[in-house]
Design a protein around this motif. Sequence first.
Motif, PDB file in Angstrom:
ATOM      1  N   GLY A  77       0.855  -1.182  -0.018  1.00  0.00           N
ATOM      2  CA  GLY A  77       0.065   0.022  -0.026  1.00  0.00           C
ATOM      3  C   GLY A  77       0.827   1.150  -0.093  1.00  0.00           C
ATOM      4  N   HIS A  79       1.533   3.113  -2.407  1.00  0.00           N
ATOM      5  CA  HIS A  79       1.029   4.569  -3.288  1.00  0.00           C
ATOM      6  C   HIS A  79      -0.411   4.624  -3.034  1.00  0.00           C
ATOM      7  CE1 HIS A  79       4.930   4.236  -5.176  1.00  0.00           C
ATOM      8  NE2 HIS A  79       4.541   2.793  -5.346  1.00  0.00           N
ATOM      9  N   ASN A  80      -1.131   4.042  -2.134  1.00  0.00           N
ATOM     10  CA  ASN A  80      -2.523   4.013  -1.840  1.00  0.00           C
ATOM     11  C   ASN A  80      -3.046   5.522  -1.572  1.00  0.00           C
ATOM     12  OD1 ASN A  80      -2.495   1.165  -2.113  1.00  0.00           O
ATOM     13  ND2 ASN A  80      -3.311   0.950   0.310  1.00  0.00           N
ATOM     14  N   GLU A  81      -2.354   6.060  -0.817  1.00  0.00           N
ATOM     15  CA  GLU A  81      -3.003   7.592  -1.032  1.00  0.00           C
ATOM     16  C   GLU A  81      -3.117   8.300  -2.286  1.00  0.00           C
ATOM     17  OE1 GLU A  81      -1.550  12.005   1.375  1.00  0.00           O
ATOM     18  OE2 GLU A  81      -0.613  10.194   1.777  1.00  0.00           O
ATOM     19  N   GLY A  84      -5.501   6.505  -4.299  1.00  0.00           N
ATOM     20  CA  GLY A  84      -7.014   6.656  -3.612  1.00  0.00           C
ATOM     21  C   GLY A  84      -7.721   8.022  -4.229  1.00  0.00           C
ATOM     22  N   THR A 239      -7.504   0.239 -10.167  1.00  0.00           N
ATOM     23  CA  THR A 239      -7.888  -0.298  -8.914  1.00  0.00           C
ATOM     24  C   THR A 239      -6.599  -1.221  -8.802  1.00  0.00           C
ATOM     25  OG1 THR A 239      -9.189  -2.028  -9.999  1.00  0.00           O
ATOM     26  CG2 THR A 239     -10.582  -0.083  -9.160  1.00  0.00           C
ATOM     27  N   TYR A 242      -4.013  -0.057  -6.223  1.00  0.00           N
ATOM     28  CA  TYR A 242      -4.591   0.055  -4.905  1.00  0.00           C
ATOM     29  C   TYR A 242      -4.167  -1.107  -4.120  1.00  0.00           C
ATOM     30  CZ  TYR A 242      -7.071   2.038  -0.923  1.00  0.00           C
ATOM     31  OH  TYR A 242      -7.412   2.612   0.461  1.00  0.00           O
ATOM     32  N   GLY A 243      -3.165  -1.067  -3.295  1.00  0.00           N
ATOM     33  CA  GLY A 243      -2.564  -2.312  -2.562  1.00  0.00           C
ATOM     34  C   GLY A 243      -3.370  -2.537  -1.355  1.00  0.00           C
ATOM     35  N   VAL A 244      -3.599  -3.854  -1.000  1.00  0.00           N
ATOM     36  CA  VAL A 244      -4.147  -4.468  -0.051  1.00  0.00           C
ATOM     37  C   VAL A 244      -3.333  -5.563   0.630  1.00  0.00           C
ATOM     38  CG1 VAL A 244      -6.174  -5.520   1.358  1.00  0.00           C
ATOM     39  CG2 VAL A 244      -6.507  -3.773  -0.412  1.00  0.00           C
ATOM     40  N   GLN A 250      -7.964  -7.769  -1.459  1.00  0.00           N
ATOM     41  CA  GLN A 250      -7.615  -6.971  -2.752  1.00  0.00           C
ATOM     42  C   GLN A 250      -8.614  -7.423  -4.073  1.00  0.00           C
ATOM     43  OE1 GLN A 250      -3.603  -6.098  -3.787  1.00  0.00           O
ATOM     44  NE2 GLN A 250      -4.192  -4.673  -5.417  1.00  0.00           N
TER      45      GLN A 250
END
Length: 296
Positions: A77, A79-81, A84, A239, A242-244, A250
């Motif tokens: 995650g 680069h999630n910010e 998002g 999508t 967007y890492g989980v 995910q």
Amino acid sequence: MGRKKVIGAQIVVDWRGEVGASVEGSISRVFGEIVDVWLLNHFNTLVLAVVIVGSVILFAIFGSVMLRRRFHGISEGKHNETVGVLLGVYGAIYGILLAFVVVAEWDGVDIAESVVASEATHAAEIVRGAAAFPSADRDRVIQAVGEYARVVVNNQWPLLKKGMPDSSQSEGALKNIYQMLQGYEPDTASEKAYYEQAVAHLDEVVSERRSRLVIAEQGLPVLLKVLIYGGALIMVSLTFFYGVRNRKAQLMFVGSVAALIGVSLLLTLALDHPFAGDLSITPAPFKQGVLAQFWN
């Protein structure tokens, strides 16, 4: 509804007086419409849902798995910010565009249904009004209207389902109604009143018939289709980034987004052609009321 379609090469004359044919764009547009109509007419909605929605979901899951394998940092995650924010902004823009298209197409279907019902209603009113005419003239007018109803249902409607409306199919039957009314001279005040109403209703039949044929030719512009389908591709692809940490979580995330987009694409396809597919408008109004006598 704002849906539009042009078949055939458009001849364009520029300011130098040179003439060019926009053949390439027209061919691609016609080919796309033919494919859409063929899919709607040869597969029921459930099968199309499985194919379209399933394909989008499989693409999303495959892309997500491959990207996680190639870039291990995604699952953490990092680069999630940023992703998002992009998903939020792009999703809002794409959602508004998609909602606009679906609502416009739904309004178009309602308009098409109203046009068909109105055309049949005016034809039925001619039959009712003809009851005031002398028996010989009455029978000729009613027979002419019956011929028109049968031609619309048996000859013209199959072409509407194929996205190839042909005005010539009903032109002769419509002309025959005019000839029957033009050959009749009313005598009494009652006959004159009903005769004027019959002519007015016939004019409305002609107007609604023209509207029905125009609607059958319409479809989403190529540019709008590119935005819808290209936007879906970009939205699903975003999508992937967007890492989980939990892979199943995910995959559920990307799969659910893909399913929503797939259903939206299916709805866009089905509503784009109101006379084709399971959800198509039927010629039932031409078989109801006083027009039912022509089908017994």
